[in-house]
Design a protein around this motif. Structure first.
Motif, PDB file in Angstrom:
ATOM      1  N   LYS A 179     -63.475 -25.840 -30.166  1.00 46.38           N
ATOM      2  CA  LYS A 179     -62.339 -26.454 -29.661  1.00 46.38           C
ATOM      3  C   LYS A 179     -61.548 -25.508 -28.694  1.00 46.38           C
ATOM      4  CE  LYS A 179     -62.496 -30.835 -32.003  1.00 46.38           C
ATOM      5  NZ  LYS A 179     -61.306 -31.463 -32.167  1.00 46.38           N
ATOM      6  N   TYR A 180     -60.987 -24.322 -28.837  1.00 47.03           N
ATOM      7  CA  TYR A 180     -59.578 -23.766 -28.816  1.00 47.03           C
ATOM      8  C   TYR A 180     -59.669 -21.987 -28.849  1.00 47.03           C
ATOM      9  CZ  TYR A 180     -57.617 -28.143 -29.934  1.00 47.03           C
ATOM     10  OH  TYR A 180     -57.817 -29.862 -30.194  1.00 47.03           O
ATOM     11  N   GLY A 181     -61.315 -21.551 -29.463  1.00 46.43           N
ATOM     12  CA  GLY A 181     -60.445 -20.520 -30.045  1.00 46.43           C
ATOM     13  C   GLY A 181     -61.825 -20.102 -29.783  1.00 46.43           C
ATOM     14  N   ALA A 182     -62.991 -18.474 -30.301  1.00 46.91           N
ATOM     15  CA  ALA A 182     -63.689 -17.471 -29.214  1.00 46.91           C
ATOM     16  C   ALA A 182     -64.983 -18.342 -29.712  1.00 46.91           C
ATOM     17  CB  ALA A 182     -63.907 -16.743 -30.644  1.00 46.91           C
ATOM     18  N   LEU A 183     -64.976 -19.664 -29.710  1.00 50.65           N
ATOM     19  CA  LEU A 183     -66.719 -20.291 -29.609  1.00 50.65           C
ATOM     20  C   LEU A 183     -66.372 -20.978 -28.178  1.00 50.65           C
ATOM     21  CD1 LEU A 183     -67.640 -21.152 -32.845  1.00 50.65           C
ATOM     22  CD2 LEU A 183     -68.217 -18.933 -32.019  1.00 50.65           C
ATOM     23  N   SER A 184     -65.255 -21.568 -28.066  1.00 51.08           N
ATOM     24  CA  SER A 184     -65.208 -21.768 -26.552  1.00 51.08           C
ATOM     25  C   SER A 184     -65.222 -20.920 -25.397  1.00 51.08           C
ATOM     26  CB  SER A 184     -63.970 -22.523 -26.656  1.00 51.08           C
ATOM     27  OG  SER A 184     -62.272 -21.286 -26.388  1.00 51.08           O
ATOM     28  N   ALA A 185     -65.540 -19.573 -25.457  1.00 48.24           N
ATOM     29  CA  ALA A 185     -65.361 -18.694 -24.343  1.00 48.24           C
ATOM     30  C   ALA A 185     -67.313 -18.107 -24.062  1.00 48.24           C
ATOM     31  CB  ALA A 185     -64.765 -17.574 -24.058  1.00 48.24           C
ATOM     32  N   PRO A 186     -67.427 -17.893 -23.209  1.00 45.61           N
ATOM     33  CA  PRO A 186     -69.016 -17.667 -23.406  1.00 45.61           C
ATOM     34  C   PRO A 186     -69.182 -16.541 -24.322  1.00 45.61           C
ATOM     35  CG  PRO A 186     -68.101 -18.100 -21.057  1.00 45.61           C
ATOM     36  CD  PRO A 186     -67.103 -18.309 -22.094  1.00 45.61           C
ATOM     37  N   GLY A 237     -63.069 -12.308 -28.840  1.00 44.73           N
ATOM     38  CA  GLY A 237     -63.112 -12.590 -26.821  1.00 44.73           C
ATOM     39  C   GLY A 237     -62.623 -13.515 -26.452  1.00 44.73           C
ATOM     40  N   GLY A 238     -61.800 -14.579 -27.251  1.00 47.22           N
ATOM     41  CA  GLY A 238     -61.758 -15.987 -26.351  1.00 47.22           C
ATOM     42  C   GLY A 238     -60.196 -16.393 -26.123  1.00 47.22           C
ATOM     43  N   PRO A 239     -59.882 -17.640 -25.754  1.00 45.61           N
ATOM     44  CA  PRO A 239     -58.959 -17.265 -25.040  1.00 45.61           C
ATOM     45  C   PRO A 239     -57.345 -16.735 -26.640  1.00 45.61           C
ATOM     46  CG  PRO A 239     -59.548 -18.875 -25.076  1.00 45.61           C
ATOM     47  CD  PRO A 239     -60.330 -18.450 -26.067  1.00 45.61           C
ATOM     48  N   PRO A 240     -55.816 -16.664 -25.474  1.00 45.74           N
ATOM     49  CA  PRO A 240     -55.279 -16.358 -26.795  1.00 45.74           C
ATOM     50  C   PRO A 240     -54.525 -17.530 -27.372  1.00 45.74           C
ATOM     51  CG  PRO A 240     -54.935 -15.376 -24.482  1.00 45.74           C
ATOM     52  CD  PRO A 240     -55.580 -16.559 -24.314  1.00 45.74           C
ATOM     53  N   SER A 241     -54.244 -17.029 -28.668  1.00 45.30           N
ATOM     54  CA  SER A 241     -54.723 -18.092 -29.768  1.00 45.30           C
ATOM     55  C   SER A 241     -53.029 -18.600 -30.048  1.00 45.30           C
ATOM     56  CB  SER A 241     -55.068 -18.261 -30.761  1.00 45.30           C
ATOM     57  OG  SER A 241     -54.687 -16.947 -31.675  1.00 45.30           O
ATOM     58  N   SER A 242     -52.145 -19.365 -30.215  1.00 38.55           N
ATOM     59  CA  SER A 242     -50.710 -19.634 -31.101  1.00 38.55           C
ATOM     60  C   SER A 242     -50.394 -21.229 -31.985  1.00 38.55           C
ATOM     61  CB  SER A 242     -49.810 -20.649 -29.511  1.00 38.55           C
ATOM     62  OG  SER A 242     -50.996 -21.328 -28.830  1.00 38.55           O
ATOM     63  N   GLU A 243     -49.653 -20.681 -32.704  1.00 37.07           N
ATOM     64  CA  GLU A 243     -49.339 -21.867 -33.358  1.00 37.07           C
ATOM     65  C   GLU A 243     -49.042 -22.620 -33.468  1.00 37.07           C
ATOM     66  OE1 GLU A 243     -48.574 -22.448 -37.865  1.00 37.07           O
ATOM     67  OE2 GLU A 243     -48.619 -19.929 -36.472  1.00 37.07           O
ATOM     68  N   SER A 250     -54.916 -12.195 -30.242  1.00 38.42           N
ATOM     69  CA  SER A 250     -56.023 -12.173 -30.519  1.00 38.42           C
ATOM     70  C   SER A 250     -57.020 -13.073 -30.561  1.00 38.42           C
ATOM     71  CB  SER A 250     -56.266 -10.310 -31.124  1.00 38.42           C
ATOM     72  OG  SER A 250     -56.042 -10.795 -32.436  1.00 38.42           O
ATOM     73  N   GLY A 251     -56.769 -13.770 -31.126  1.00 37.04           N
ATOM     74  CA  GLY A 251     -57.562 -14.597 -31.807  1.00 37.04           C
ATOM     75  C   GLY A 251     -56.679 -15.436 -32.797  1.00 37.04           C
ATOM     76  N   VAL A 252     -58.309 -16.926 -33.984  1.00 37.07           N
ATOM     77  CA  VAL A 252     -57.166 -16.880 -35.400  1.00 37.07           C
ATOM     78  C   VAL A 252     -57.684 -16.070 -36.294  1.00 37.07           C
ATOM     79  CG1 VAL A 252     -57.602 -18.743 -36.655  1.00 37.07           C
ATOM     80  CG2 VAL A 252     -56.873 -19.350 -34.075  1.00 37.07           C
ATOM     81  N   SER A 253     -57.458 -15.936 -37.551  1.00 42.11           N
ATOM     82  CA  SER A 253     -57.677 -15.673 -38.540  1.00 42.11           C
ATOM     83  C   SER A 253     -57.361 -15.829 -39.782  1.00 42.11           C
ATOM     84  CB  SER A 253     -57.203 -13.456 -38.819  1.00 42.11           C
ATOM     85  OG  SER A 253     -56.004 -14.078 -38.375  1.00 42.11           O
ATOM     86  N   PHE A 254     -58.286 -15.578 -40.786  1.00 44.41           N
ATOM     87  CA  PHE A 254     -57.902 -17.185 -41.399  1.00 44.41           C
ATOM     88  C   PHE A 254     -58.597 -15.687 -43.228  1.00 44.41           C
ATOM     89  CE2 PHE A 254     -58.294 -20.258 -45.186  1.00 44.41           C
ATOM     90  CZ  PHE A 254     -59.118 -19.299 -46.112  1.00 44.41           C
TER      91      PHE A 254
END
Length: 567
Positions: free
Chosen positions: A479-486, A513-519, A549-553
């Protein structure tokens, strides 16, 4: 008197000697016959009782499964949301997929039908007088009714009802009608011997299903002495003649004993159970008679040696067997004589009885183990589904919530399939990860995921927790992270390392490679699940971060708790 000598010819004396020599054999034969008959009677009674227990468990499983379905319907917006057309269509669709049900209805507290399946019409006056409606409304709990709903020329059904509670008070009553023809077909598998019978009746003594001749007996009242068994508080075994004139040994489970308000009885034909024993008795008698006649011919030169000793050996074996020594055998091989044939037949019968006992004991132990394991697994799965449903629909049951709920169940199902192939013990970690991310991997040649780590086995609990966490991370990334960008992709790495606290297992998720993430400004169920799914077990620590740079877990857990020993 001491000097009395009967005037007998030599032939008469020999015949008298043969008759005296035959006495131990005849006594042993009678003793053996009585012992075999008593043992067979005990085995048949035990088999009838155990069969009634197993059949009762099967009926309880059907009733509890129906309770679970009704509880699920109570949460479905299409059913309780007030849209009559959507409700009826939903219940018709559900009925077509579940052959065990005649149909489903939703009933208001005044007895009127709100909506329902087209195959289960009900009238308000019938509802108001029914026990299932009164019990469910009064108790606020799941209720098992009695035989009802029979139309001219049709078979009725077994009604099961569950109230829909709001603020602790019933607002609607959900009705499910068990198809009695389907129930009778299931009972057919429970008839273990020719001439056997299985009966299920309601608490009024009305037959719900019977095999054989279901169509003849369904809807009829049971005949004496069986109605009196319904009022008993404990299960048992009786010997009686059924309505079809067949004498049977019947194991029964009264309604008070099984907790579902239904009578369950299984019968074994007395004739079929004891005919082989009677045939064996006559064969043994015939063999003994032949032995006596043969002894009359050879008594001159082999009397005591060939007649008395083998018979005493047979008696000793029978006594040892009766005393509990199941290894006792005559050990007399067939040599063509009647006595050896009798001894060999005795050994073979004892071998057959012992093998039958062992096989029955093993089968019962295995069946008990399977039932306990099935109950345990079903309870765990239902508890997990209930928890997910409570969280997913906490703020409402709209299309997005339903879609998210379905996707979460699909993630559980994928891991469930992997665990089934390994007998529900553990599965390969890479396979578990690939199953969880599969729906998000895409169909292009370039993978959206890059996996790296050693081959390890993860426990069943660990696999479920990992599957749920990865599903939520994938959903967020789509929806919002790396998999939403080509060009976006995700790296998933796992390692094993030694520390002062023992072996530790670490797994990381990083988006690129996804859009910038935020809390996120609002913490939803997915975020709470990712952060909490591991922390209650496995001595685990988790970190979910949202750098640009992207969500991390990151997961750091006790390897000995979350991982299984390599098979």
């Amino acid at each position: 008197m001491l000097g009395f000598r009967p005037k007998l010819t030599l032939t008469q004396r020999l015949l008298a000697l043969v008759a005296m020599a035959a006495v131990p054999a005849l006594a042993g034969l009678v003793y053996l016959i009585i012992a075999i008959h008593q043992e067979r009677k005990h085995e048949v009674r035990d088999l009838a009782f155990r069969s009634s227990q197993i059949t009762s468990l099967e009926v309880e499983r059907i009733v509890s499964g129906t309770n679970g379905i009704l509880q699920a319907l109570a949460l479905a917006s299409d059913v309780v949301g007030g849209d009559v057309t959507a409700c009826s269509d939903y219940l018709d669709s559900l009925t077509s997929r579940l052959p065990q049900f005649r149909g489903f209805d939703v009933v208001a507290l005044d007895g009127s039908m709100v909506c329902g399946s087209s195959d289960l019409p009900i009238r308000q006056e019938d509802v108001l007088s029914s026990s299932w409606f009164q019990d469910a409304k009064a108790s606020g709990a799941f209720s098992v009714g009695v035989y009802g709903g029979a139309q001219p020329g049709e078979v009725g059904y077994l009604p099961l009802a569950l109230p829909v509670l709001r603020a602790g008070h019933p607002t609607l009553i959900l009705l499910a009608g068990i198809d009695l023809d389907w129930l009778a077909a299931r009972l057919g598998d429970r008839i273990s011997t020719e001439g056997g019978a299985v009966v299920i009746a309601d608490r009024n003594g009305t037959i719900l299903a019977r095999q054989p001749e279901h169509d003849r007996y369904v809807g009829e009242r049971m005949r004496d002495p069986f109605p009196s068994l319904i009022r008993l508080g404990t299960p048992g075994v009786i010997e009686s003649r059924s309505g079809d004139g067949v004498g049977r040994i019947v194991g029964y489970q009264p309604p008070a004993a099984n907790g579902i308000g239904l009578y369950v009885g299984t019968g074994i034909s007395t004739k079929n159970a004891f005919d082989p024993i009677f045939a064996s008795t006559w064969r043994s008698i015939a063999i003994a008679a032949i032995g006596v006649l043969a002894a009359a011919v050879i008594v001159w030169w082999l009397g005591n040696r060939l007649l008395r000793a083998p018979l005493l050996r047979i008696l000793t074996t029978v006594e040892s067997w009766r005393a509990g020594d199941e290894t006792a055998r005559t050990g007399i091989a067939r040599d063509g004589s009647e006595i050896s044939f009798l001894a060999a037949a005795t050994d073979e019968y004892m071998d057959a009885v012992l093998a039958d006992r062992a096989a029955r004991r093993l089968a019962e132990d295995h069946r008990t183990l399977l039932l306990r394991e099935m109950s345990h697994r079903i309870k765990n799965v239902l508890a997990t589904v209930q928890a997910i449903a409570n969280q997913t629909f906490r703020d409402g049951a709209g299309p997005d919530s339903l879609r998210a709920f379905g996707q979460r169940l699909s993630a559980m199902a994928a891991t469930h399939d992997l665990l089934i192939s390994s007998h529900w013990q553990s599965t390969d970690l890479r396979a578990a990860v690939e199953a969880a991310i599969g729906p998000f991997a895409g169909e292009t040649e370039e993978s959206r995921f890059r996996l790296n780590g050693p081959r390890v086995e993860i426990t069943a609990k660990g696999a479920f927790s990992l599957s749920m966490a990865l599903h939520e991370l994938c959903t967020n990334a789509a929806k919002y992270g790396a998999l939403s960008a080509p060009g976006g992709y995700v790296t998933i790495d796992w390692t094993l390392r030694e520390s002062t606290d023992g072996r530790r297992f670490r797994l990381s998720w990083k988006e690129h490679g996804g859009p910038p993430s935020s809390e996120p400004t609002r913490i939803g169920f997915g975020t709470r699940l990712v952060r909490a799914v591991f922390t209650s077990e496995f001595d685990a620590h988790t970190a979910l971060e949202f750098p640009q740079s992207g969500v991390s877990f990151d997961l750091d857990a006790d390897a000995d708790q979350i991982l299984a020993k390599t098979r």
